[in-house]
Motif scaffolding. Sequence first.
Motif, PDB file in Angstrom:
ATOM      1  N   PHE A 269      -6.067  35.570  44.422  1.00 42.89           N
ATOM      2  CA  PHE A 269      -7.157  36.125  43.620  1.00 42.89           C
ATOM      3  C   PHE A 269      -8.116  35.020  43.191  1.00 42.89           C
ATOM      4  O   PHE A 269      -9.347  35.151  43.307  1.00 42.89           O
ATOM      5  CB  PHE A 269      -6.592  36.843  42.395  1.00 42.89           C
ATOM      6  N   CYS A 270      -7.565  33.891  42.715  1.00 42.42           N
ATOM      7  CA  CYS A 270      -8.404  32.765  42.305  1.00 42.42           C
ATOM      8  C   CYS A 270      -9.151  32.168  43.498  1.00 42.42           C
ATOM      9  O   CYS A 270     -10.296  31.719  43.364  1.00 42.42           O
ATOM     10  CB  CYS A 270      -7.551  31.698  41.615  1.00 42.42           C
ATOM     11  N   ALA A 271      -8.505  32.166  44.660  1.00 41.97           N
ATOM     12  CA  ALA A 271      -9.174  31.668  45.868  1.00 41.97           C
ATOM     13  C   ALA A 271     -10.347  32.560  46.248  1.00 41.97           C
ATOM     14  O   ALA A 271     -11.426  32.073  46.628  1.00 41.97           O
ATOM     15  CB  ALA A 271      -8.176  31.582  47.019  1.00 41.97           C
ATOM     16  N   VAL A 272     -10.160  33.864  46.148  1.00 41.65           N
ATOM     17  CA  VAL A 272     -11.230  34.816  46.477  1.00 41.65           C
ATOM     18  C   VAL A 272     -12.404  34.654  45.508  1.00 41.65           C
ATOM     19  O   VAL A 272     -13.578  34.692  45.920  1.00 41.65           O
ATOM     20  CB  VAL A 272     -10.693  36.261  46.461  1.00 41.65           C
ATOM     21  N   ILE A 273     -12.101  34.440  44.230  1.00 43.11           N
ATOM     22  CA  ILE A 273     -13.179  34.195  43.269  1.00 43.11           C
ATOM     23  C   ILE A 273     -13.967  32.951  43.684  1.00 43.11           C
ATOM     24  O   ILE A 273     -15.201  32.917  43.631  1.00 43.11           O
ATOM     25  CB  ILE A 273     -12.620  34.017  41.844  1.00 43.11           C
ATOM     26  N   GLY A 274     -13.245  31.914  44.108  1.00 48.08           N
ATOM     27  CA  GLY A 274     -13.903  30.708  44.588  1.00 48.08           C
ATOM     28  C   GLY A 274     -14.832  30.988  45.757  1.00 48.08           C
ATOM     29  O   GLY A 274     -15.919  30.396  45.861  1.00 48.08           O
ATOM     30  N   MET A 275     -14.432  31.878  46.644  1.00 45.01           N
ATOM     31  CA  MET A 275     -15.272  32.235  47.787  1.00 45.01           C
ATOM     32  C   MET A 275     -16.586  32.857  47.330  1.00 45.01           C
ATOM     33  O   MET A 275     -17.671  32.506  47.827  1.00 45.01           O
ATOM     34  CB  MET A 275     -14.540  33.227  48.697  1.00 45.01           C
ATOM     35  N   PHE A 276     -16.522  33.767  46.388  1.00 45.27           N
ATOM     36  CA  PHE A 276     -17.735  34.443  45.926  1.00 45.27           C
ATOM     37  C   PHE A 276     -18.630  33.509  45.117  1.00 45.27           C
ATOM     38  O   PHE A 276     -19.865  33.608  45.185  1.00 45.27           O
ATOM     39  CB  PHE A 276     -17.369  35.674  45.108  1.00 45.27           C
ATOM     40  N   LEU A 277     -18.025  32.600  44.339  1.00 46.84           N
ATOM     41  CA  LEU A 277     -18.827  31.687  43.535  1.00 46.84           C
ATOM     42  C   LEU A 277     -19.536  30.642  44.394  1.00 46.84           C
ATOM     43  O   LEU A 277     -20.507  30.023  43.940  1.00 46.84           O
ATOM     44  CB  LEU A 277     -17.944  30.984  42.495  1.00 46.84           C
ATOM     45  N   ALA A 278     -19.062  30.453  45.623  1.00 46.30           N
ATOM     46  CA  ALA A 278     -19.649  29.444  46.508  1.00 46.30           C
ATOM     47  C   ALA A 278     -20.949  29.892  47.151  1.00 46.30           C
ATOM     48  O   ALA A 278     -21.625  29.099  47.811  1.00 46.30           O
ATOM     49  CB  ALA A 278     -18.645  29.071  47.594  1.00 46.30           C
ATOM     50  N   THR A 279     -21.334  31.144  46.955  1.00 46.05           N
ATOM     51  CA  THR A 279     -22.551  31.657  47.580  1.00 46.05           C
ATOM     52  C   THR A 279     -23.273  32.593  46.631  1.00 46.05           C
ATOM     53  O   THR A 279     -22.650  33.237  45.781  1.00 46.05           O
ATOM     54  CB  THR A 279     -22.224  32.399  48.888  1.00 46.05           C
ATOM     55  N   ASP A 280     -24.562  32.669  46.767  1.00 46.71           N
ATOM     56  CA  ASP A 280     -25.345  33.607  45.953  1.00 46.71           C
ATOM     57  C   ASP A 280     -25.309  35.015  46.533  1.00 46.71           C
ATOM     58  O   ASP A 280     -25.680  35.984  45.859  1.00 46.71           O
ATOM     59  CB  ASP A 280     -26.803  33.141  45.866  1.00 46.71           C
ATOM     60  N   GLY A 281     -24.864  35.123  47.784  1.00 47.36           N
ATOM     61  CA  GLY A 281     -24.786  36.426  48.417  1.00 47.36           C
ATOM     62  C   GLY A 281     -23.350  36.836  48.647  1.00 47.36           C
ATOM     63  O   GLY A 281     -22.487  36.645  47.795  1.00 47.36           O
ATOM     64  N   PHE A 282     -23.092  37.400  49.813  1.00 48.07           N
ATOM     65  CA  PHE A 282     -21.746  37.841  50.184  1.00 48.07           C
ATOM     66  C   PHE A 282     -21.158  36.799  51.130  1.00 48.07           C
ATOM     67  O   PHE A 282     -21.849  36.324  52.038  1.00 48.07           O
ATOM     68  CB  PHE A 282     -21.828  39.211  50.868  1.00 48.07           C
ATOM     69  N   PRO A 283     -19.888  36.424  50.954  1.00 47.64           N
ATOM     70  CA  PRO A 283     -19.305  35.367  51.797  1.00 47.64           C
ATOM     71  C   PRO A 283     -19.252  35.695  53.275  1.00 47.64           C
ATOM     72  O   PRO A 283     -19.160  34.784  54.103  1.00 47.64           O
ATOM     73  CB  PRO A 283     -17.882  35.214  51.233  1.00 47.64           C
ATOM     74  N   GLY A 284     -19.312  36.954  53.630  1.00 51.16           N
ATOM     75  CA  GLY A 284     -19.138  37.371  55.026  1.00 51.16           C
ATOM     76  C   GLY A 284     -17.726  37.856  55.251  1.00 51.16           C
ATOM     77  O   GLY A 284     -16.758  37.257  54.757  1.00 51.16           O
ATOM     78  N   TRP A 285     -17.604  38.948  55.991  1.00 48.54           N
ATOM     79  CA  TRP A 285     -16.286  39.574  56.131  1.00 48.54           C
ATOM     80  C   TRP A 285     -15.283  38.685  56.848  1.00 48.54           C
ATOM     81  O   TRP A 285     -14.115  38.628  56.479  1.00 48.54           O
ATOM     82  CB  TRP A 285     -16.422  40.915  56.862  1.00 48.54           C
ATOM     83  N   GLN A 286     -15.720  37.984  57.875  1.00 48.17           N
ATOM     84  CA  GLN A 286     -14.767  37.139  58.602  1.00 48.17           C
ATOM     85  C   GLN A 286     -14.206  36.044  57.702  1.00 48.17           C
ATOM     86  O   GLN A 286     -12.987  35.839  57.644  1.00 48.17           O
ATOM     87  CB  GLN A 286     -15.426  36.499  59.836  1.00 48.17           C
ATOM     88  N   THR A 287     -15.095  35.372  56.988  1.00 50.86           N
ATOM     89  CA  THR A 287     -14.641  34.305  56.096  1.00 50.86           C
ATOM     90  C   THR A 287     -13.770  34.867  54.984  1.00 50.86           C
ATOM     91  O   THR A 287     -12.719  34.293  54.646  1.00 50.86           O
ATOM     92  CB  THR A 287     -15.844  33.569  55.483  1.00 50.86           C
ATOM     93  N   LEU A 288     -14.191  35.983  54.406  1.00 49.64           N
ATOM     94  CA  LEU A 288     -13.453  36.576  53.296  1.00 49.64           C
ATOM     95  C   LEU A 288     -12.054  37.006  53.719  1.00 49.64           C
ATOM     96  O   LEU A 288     -11.048  36.657  53.076  1.00 49.64           O
ATOM     97  CB  LEU A 288     -14.224  37.782  52.737  1.00 49.64           C
ATOM     98  N   VAL A 289     -11.968  37.746  54.819  1.00 47.43           N
ATOM     99  CA  VAL A 289     -10.668  38.268  55.258  1.00 47.43           C
ATOM    100  C   VAL A 289      -9.795  37.157  55.833  1.00 47.43           C
ATOM    101  O   VAL A 289      -8.621  37.004  55.447  1.00 47.43           O
ATOM    102  CB  VAL A 289     -10.863  39.400  56.300  1.00 47.43           C
ATOM    103  N   ALA A 290     -10.364  36.367  56.751  1.00 47.43           N
ATOM    104  CA  ALA A 290      -9.574  35.307  57.384  1.00 47.43           C
ATOM    105  C   ALA A 290      -9.160  34.255  56.356  1.00 47.43           C
ATOM    106  O   ALA A 290      -8.023  33.751  56.386  1.00 47.43           O
ATOM    107  CB  ALA A 290     -10.364  34.668  58.520  1.00 47.43           C
ATOM    108  N   GLY A 291     -10.074  33.910  55.455  1.00 45.48           N
ATOM    109  CA  GLY A 291      -9.742  32.925  54.428  1.00 45.48           C
ATOM    110  C   GLY A 291      -8.646  33.419  53.506  1.00 45.48           C
ATOM    111  O   GLY A 291      -7.706  32.683  53.180  1.00 45.48           O
ATOM    112  N   THR A 292      -8.749  34.670  53.090  1.00 44.53           N
ATOM    113  CA  THR A 292      -7.732  35.247  52.211  1.00 44.53           C
ATOM    114  C   THR A 292      -6.373  35.301  52.892  1.00 44.53           C
ATOM    115  O   THR A 292      -5.355  34.899  52.316  1.00 44.53           O
ATOM    116  CB  THR A 292      -8.153  36.666  51.775  1.00 44.53           C
TER     117      THR A 292
END
Length: 297
Positions: A31-54
């Motif tokens: 959960f904390c990692a996913v928050i980090g993903m969203f805070l790293a961009t002003d938009g949407f991280p992108g589905w591939q990065t979001l899903v694969a990263g998680t």
Amino acid sequence: MTTQTAIHKPPSRFSQYWTLTKPRVTQLAVFCAVIGMFLATDGFPGWQTLVAGTVGIWLLAAAAFAVNCLVEAEVDARMARTARRATASGELSQSQTITFSVALGGLGMYILYTLVNPLTMWLTFVTFVGYAFIYTLLLKPNTSQNIVIGGLSGAMPPALGWAAVANEVPMEAWLLVLIIFMWTPPHFWVLAMYRREDYARSGLPMLPITHGMKFTGLQVWLYTIGLAATTLLPFAVGMSGLIYLAAAVPLNAIFLRHAWRVHRNYSDMAARKTFTWSIVYLSLLFAALLVDHYFRF
């Protein structure tokens, strides 16, 4: 008249393996990692990065916890809350656990390297080594400051998530790591306080056993003060705005009240409530960062 006795079925093999991943702890880390993903961009991280990263971060975290269960099998067998783990009871062998951990970790590294970026893979791998080996093998059994010294590996998820999106780890990401680093000691020490008999049987040098309850309660209080101050840094450096500040202040006030009770008027119930609140606290604090990021005014 016949009385039937309920027969408790042994846990399934899937359940045994699933328990090794410490799912509740893993979920909070991810959960904390996913928050980090969203805070790293002003938009949407992108589905591939979001899903694969998680998925990749979850797999390596789960692999680390499996190694932890293997290394601490004898210790877990002496503790009531962990004695039923399959590694502690012997229902899963060393080879089975190692194979499981290698499979999860290898798959996680492959996903992060190919679908996210090499930086995230290497940072996550270093975190895996830090927790599974340096903390579990060297720090936890040998020093009462194990939670503090080894806390960095458990605090890394926001940086991992940030790296997945930005391919870098700037100062803002390390502030999130610092928050979790400061949160870790009071979170785990109150657990050790109300589980002190378990830890005494385990032989682990946890702070309540080595330095006593009064000293541990003082440390919980002092670290919670430090945590409260640390959580104001995102606002102080302009990383977050008034929405986050409006959430952080009352969340810290509640945590400080719990910690003060543990310090000044200890009871097992007070420690349990503090432990439960610490999990809710971290979740709400990071959720507030996310809301503030997209709706700042």
